[in-house]
Design an enzyme around this catalytic site. Structure first.
Site, PDB file in Angstrom:
ATOM      1  N   ARG A 183       0.817  -1.225   0.000  1.00  0.00           N
ATOM      2  CA  ARG A 183       0.000   0.000   0.000  1.00  0.00           C
ATOM      3  C   ARG A 183       0.852   1.278   0.000  1.00  0.00           C
ATOM      4  O   ARG A 183       0.475   2.302   0.584  1.00  0.00           O
ATOM      5  CB  ARG A 183      -0.944   0.043   1.224  1.00  0.00           C
ATOM      6  CG  ARG A 183      -1.901  -1.104   1.309  1.00  0.00           C
ATOM      7  CD  ARG A 183      -2.970  -1.114   0.229  1.00  0.00           C
ATOM      8  NE  ARG A 183      -3.771  -2.302   0.343  1.00  0.00           N
ATOM      9  CZ  ARG A 183      -3.499  -3.449  -0.321  1.00  0.00           C
ATOM     10  NH1 ARG A 183      -2.483  -3.544  -1.164  1.00  0.00           N
ATOM     11  NH2 ARG A 183      -4.274  -4.505  -0.162  1.00  0.00           N
ATOM     12  N   SER A 232     -10.533  -0.144   3.935  1.00  0.00           N
ATOM     13  CA  SER A 232      -9.739  -0.483   5.127  1.00  0.00           C
ATOM     14  C   SER A 232      -9.207   0.791   5.771  1.00  0.00           C
ATOM     15  O   SER A 232      -8.543   1.595   5.120  1.00  0.00           O
ATOM     16  CB  SER A 232      -8.555  -1.375   4.751  1.00  0.00           C
ATOM     17  OG  SER A 232      -9.040  -2.601   4.274  1.00  0.00           O
ATOM     18  N   GLU A 302      -4.423   3.620   6.780  1.00  0.00           N
ATOM     19  CA  GLU A 302      -4.336   3.361   5.330  1.00  0.00           C
ATOM     20  C   GLU A 302      -5.108   4.467   4.602  1.00  0.00           C
ATOM     21  O   GLU A 302      -4.684   4.979   3.570  1.00  0.00           O
ATOM     22  CB  GLU A 302      -4.937   1.990   4.983  1.00  0.00           C
ATOM     23  CG  GLU A 302      -4.913   1.729   3.467  1.00  0.00           C
ATOM     24  CD  GLU A 302      -5.269   0.293   3.101  1.00  0.00           C
ATOM     25  OE1 GLU A 302      -4.900  -0.633   3.854  1.00  0.00           O
ATOM     26  OE2 GLU A 302      -5.903   0.111   2.048  1.00  0.00           O
TER      27      GLU A 302
HETATM   28  C1  LIG Z   1     -15.858  -0.644  -0.077  1.00  0.00           C
HETATM   29  C2  LIG Z   1     -14.376  -0.428  -0.313  1.00  0.00           C
HETATM   30  C3  LIG Z   1     -13.552  -1.524  -0.512  1.00  0.00           C
HETATM   31  C4  LIG Z   1     -12.189  -1.345  -0.739  1.00  0.00           C
HETATM   32  N1  LIG Z   1     -11.388  -2.440  -0.942  1.00  0.00           N
HETATM   33  C5  LIG Z   1     -10.082  -2.269  -1.209  1.00  0.00           C
HETATM   34  C6  LIG Z   1      -9.225  -3.406  -1.451  1.00  0.00           C
HETATM   35  O1  LIG Z   1      -9.640  -4.537  -1.436  1.00  0.00           O
HETATM   36  N2  LIG Z   1      -7.912  -3.162  -1.705  1.00  0.00           N
HETATM   37  C7  LIG Z   1      -7.394  -1.909  -1.743  1.00  0.00           C
HETATM   38  O2  LIG Z   1      -6.200  -1.763  -1.999  1.00  0.00           O
HETATM   39  N3  LIG Z   1      -8.161  -0.824  -1.501  1.00  0.00           N
HETATM   40  C8  LIG Z   1      -9.485  -0.964  -1.241  1.00  0.00           C
HETATM   41  N4  LIG Z   1     -10.274   0.119  -1.005  1.00  0.00           N
HETATM   42  C9  LIG Z   1      -9.659   1.451  -0.955  1.00  0.00           C
HETATM   43  C10 LIG Z   1      -9.623   2.206  -2.280  1.00  0.00           C
HETATM   44  O3  LIG Z   1     -10.645   1.757  -3.165  1.00  0.00           O
HETATM   45  C11 LIG Z   1      -8.259   2.086  -2.971  1.00  0.00           C
HETATM   46  O4  LIG Z   1      -7.231   2.586  -2.164  1.00  0.00           O
HETATM   47  C12 LIG Z   1      -8.254   2.856  -4.295  1.00  0.00           C
HETATM   48  O5  LIG Z   1      -7.079   2.547  -5.002  1.00  0.00           O
HETATM   49  C13 LIG Z   1      -8.308   4.372  -4.109  1.00  0.00           C
HETATM   50  O6  LIG Z   1      -8.602   4.955  -5.363  1.00  0.00           O
HETATM   51  P1  LIG Z   1      -9.430   6.303  -5.461  1.00  0.00           P
HETATM   52  O7  LIG Z   1      -9.565   6.661  -6.876  1.00  0.00           O
HETATM   53  O8  LIG Z   1     -10.682   6.201  -4.697  1.00  0.00           O
HETATM   54  O9  LIG Z   1      -8.407   7.306  -4.750  1.00  0.00           O
HETATM   55  P2  LIG Z   1      -8.729   8.417  -3.652  1.00  0.00           P
HETATM   56  O10 LIG Z   1      -9.351   7.779  -2.470  1.00  0.00           O
HETATM   57  O11 LIG Z   1      -9.436   9.548  -4.272  1.00  0.00           O
HETATM   58  O12 LIG Z   1      -7.236   8.856  -3.275  1.00  0.00           O
HETATM   59  C14 LIG Z   1      -6.381   7.953  -2.603  1.00  0.00           C
HETATM   60  C15 LIG Z   1      -4.941   8.440  -2.745  1.00  0.00           C
HETATM   61  O13 LIG Z   1      -4.559   8.333  -4.109  1.00  0.00           O
HETATM   62  C16 LIG Z   1      -4.063   9.576  -4.584  1.00  0.00           C
HETATM   63  N5  LIG Z   1      -4.440   9.704  -6.002  1.00  0.00           N
HETATM   64  C17 LIG Z   1      -5.659   9.507  -6.553  1.00  0.00           C
HETATM   65  N6  LIG Z   1      -5.597   9.715  -7.881  1.00  0.00           N
HETATM   66  C18 LIG Z   1      -4.324  10.051  -8.165  1.00  0.00           C
HETATM   67  C19 LIG Z   1      -3.615  10.409  -9.364  1.00  0.00           C
HETATM   68  N7  LIG Z   1      -4.228  10.475 -10.549  1.00  0.00           N
HETATM   69  N8  LIG Z   1      -2.291  10.706  -9.284  1.00  0.00           N
HETATM   70  C20 LIG Z   1      -1.653  10.675  -8.069  1.00  0.00           C
HETATM   71  N9  LIG Z   1      -2.258  10.346  -6.919  1.00  0.00           N
HETATM   72  C21 LIG Z   1      -3.580  10.043  -6.959  1.00  0.00           C
HETATM   73  C22 LIG Z   1      -4.732  10.626  -3.702  1.00  0.00           C
HETATM   74  O14 LIG Z   1      -3.964  11.829  -3.651  1.00  0.00           O
HETATM   75  C23 LIG Z   1      -4.754   9.908  -2.367  1.00  0.00           C
HETATM   76  O15 LIG Z   1      -3.494  10.031  -1.733  1.00  0.00           O
HETATM   77  C24 LIG Z   1     -11.644  -0.029  -0.771  1.00  0.00           C
HETATM   78  C25 LIG Z   1     -12.481   1.083  -0.566  1.00  0.00           C
HETATM   79  C26 LIG Z   1     -13.844   0.877  -0.343  1.00  0.00           C
HETATM   80  C27 LIG Z   1     -14.715   2.092  -0.146  1.00  0.00           C
END
Ligand SMILES: Cc1cc2nc3c(=O)[nH]c(=O)nc-3n(C[C@H](O)[C@H](O)[C@H](O)COP(=O)(O)OP(=O)(O)OC[C@H]3O[C@@H](n4cnc5c(N)ncnc54)[C@H](O)[C@@H]3O)c2cc1C
Length: 324
Positions: A183, A232, A302
């Site tokens: 992560r 998480s 996280e």
């Molecule tokens: C129901 C649920 C289940 C989940 N299950 C998992 C799982 O199984 N495994 C897992 O790893 N995660 C899981 N997650 C967490 C999440 O979906 C992941 O971390 C996902 O990759 C975040 O993507 P996001 O677009 O929502 O990013 P955001 O939440 O919007 O941002 C997260 C981080 O990424 C950065 N970021 C976003 N876009 C960019 C970009 N274009 N360039 C640079 N930095 C960027 C942001 O600055 C921030 O630091 C879950 C979340 C939920 C709500």
């Protein structure tokens, strides 16, 4: 009281903004962006039309203005005082495409939902992407978080990442450059990922379909996926499961204001009504404190926490914390 002033910031950028093709929104609601549906305003949100538009914007943005990029907000906790400066949210039109670019290779824009890559891989008989089917984030978020599940991880599939830095310079990074661990990436924090190329391996479609179905069924059973959540809350400490430590410390179902540690999956925090950023973050620190007292282990967030506190509603890191 409003802590940020988007109109003032926008005015300070001068006439250069007239050449932009994307959308600028002062005082943009982050409640509408985050899965938690909580938190304050983004002082100024910019949704670039495409990479050139993003580059133009970054070149005209004064160095002292803070810049934050968000994806689809599935891993974000925004504090109630809002996010000072500019929040970049990539547009689906400019950054949402997914396409085949060679044998077993897929190119995806950074705001493309993870599950679209999984679906494209399945349609083309490319293995190694089923884990993305259950992660609700975007590719940009996956690249930053090294998102993974069910034994698969972004680091295993990515081969080339395209990004723009704070000054508007474009970069191409290899998997090695991304410095991935659990992560985490060592890629510079100021990089905005714009798209990436991934590689899988030949696989029978029926097998991939079955894997994706298993991923979906598992999630529906063990995660509160229909709730307002951020996934998480804490990373798994080496050799431990965060949920087990939280459960053992008696925090399953623990509440603070409108925030609760889910009874279904106690490492998931949920907004059960009208939780504020304060309610959520304070609950997280309560859990860290109790886990530390119970097991001597320091949980690490996280979920990414962004922005500033409302005056008088600051949340201090729990007593055993060495870092924030
Ligand atoms: C129901 C649920 C289940 C989940 N299950 C998992 C799982 O199984 N495994 C897992 O790893 N995660 C899981 N997650 C967490 C999440 O979906 C992941 O971390 C996902 O990759 C975040 O993507 P996001 O677009 O929502 O990013 P955001 O939440 O919007 O941002 C997260 C981080 O990424 C950065 N970021 C976003 N876009 C960019 C970009 N274009 N360039 C640079 N930095 C960027 C942001 O600055 C921030 O630091 C879950 C979340 C939920 C709500």
């Amino acid at each position: 009281m409003k802590q940020v002033d988007g109109e003032k910031l926008l005015a300070s950028l001068g006439e250069g903004v007239n050449q932009l093709r994307g959308r600028l929104t002062p005082d943009a609601s982050m409640e509408r962006v985050t899965w938690f549906q909580a938190g304050g305003l983004a002082e100024l949100m910019f949704q670039p039309h495409d990479v050139d538009d993003l580059v133009t914007f970054l070149k005209l943005l004064p160095a002292e203005v803070p810049l934050t990029v968000v994806g689809v907000g599935s891993n974000l906790l925004v504090r109630d005082g809002g996010i000072p400066g500019v929040v970049v949210r990539l547009s689906a039109k400019g950054f949402g495409q997914v396409e085949l670019v060679g044998e077993n290779r897929i190119r995806a824009g950074a705001i493309c939902p993870d599950k679209h890559i999984a679906a494209m891989a399945m349609d083309n008989g490319i293995g190694g992407f089923a884990f993305y089917y259950g992660i609700p984030g975007s590719i940009g978020g996956a690249l930053r978080m090294n998102a993974g599940a069910n034994g698969g991880e972004t680091s295993q599939r990515v081969i080339e990442v395209h990004a723009v830095d704070r000054q508007g310079n474009q970069h191409v990074l290899s998997r090695e450059d991304m410095g991935y661990t659990y992560r985490h990436t060592t890629a510079p924090k100021d990089l905005i990922f714009t798209h990436a190329v991934f590689e899988g391996y030949p696989e029978e479609r029926a097998k991939i379909r079955a894997e994706m179905d298993a991923v979906r069924q598992h999630r529906e059973t063990v995660q509160p996926i229909k709730e307002k959540t951020g996934g998480s809350t804490f990373k798994n400490p080496p050799g431990h499961s965060a949920w087990k430590l939280i459960d053992d410390a008696g925090c399953r179902g623990l509440m603070n204001g409108g925030a609760q540690m889910s009874s279904l999956h106690c490492n998931f925090m949920i907004n059960i009504g009208h939780a504020t950023g304060y309610d959520l973050e304070y609950l997280g620190e309560m859990v860290r404190q109790r886990v530390f007292e119970h097991s001597d282990i320091k949980l690490e967030w996280e979920i990414k926490r962004l922005g500033i506190f409302m005056p008088g509603r600051e949340v201090k890191p729990f007593q055993g914390a060495t870092t924030e």
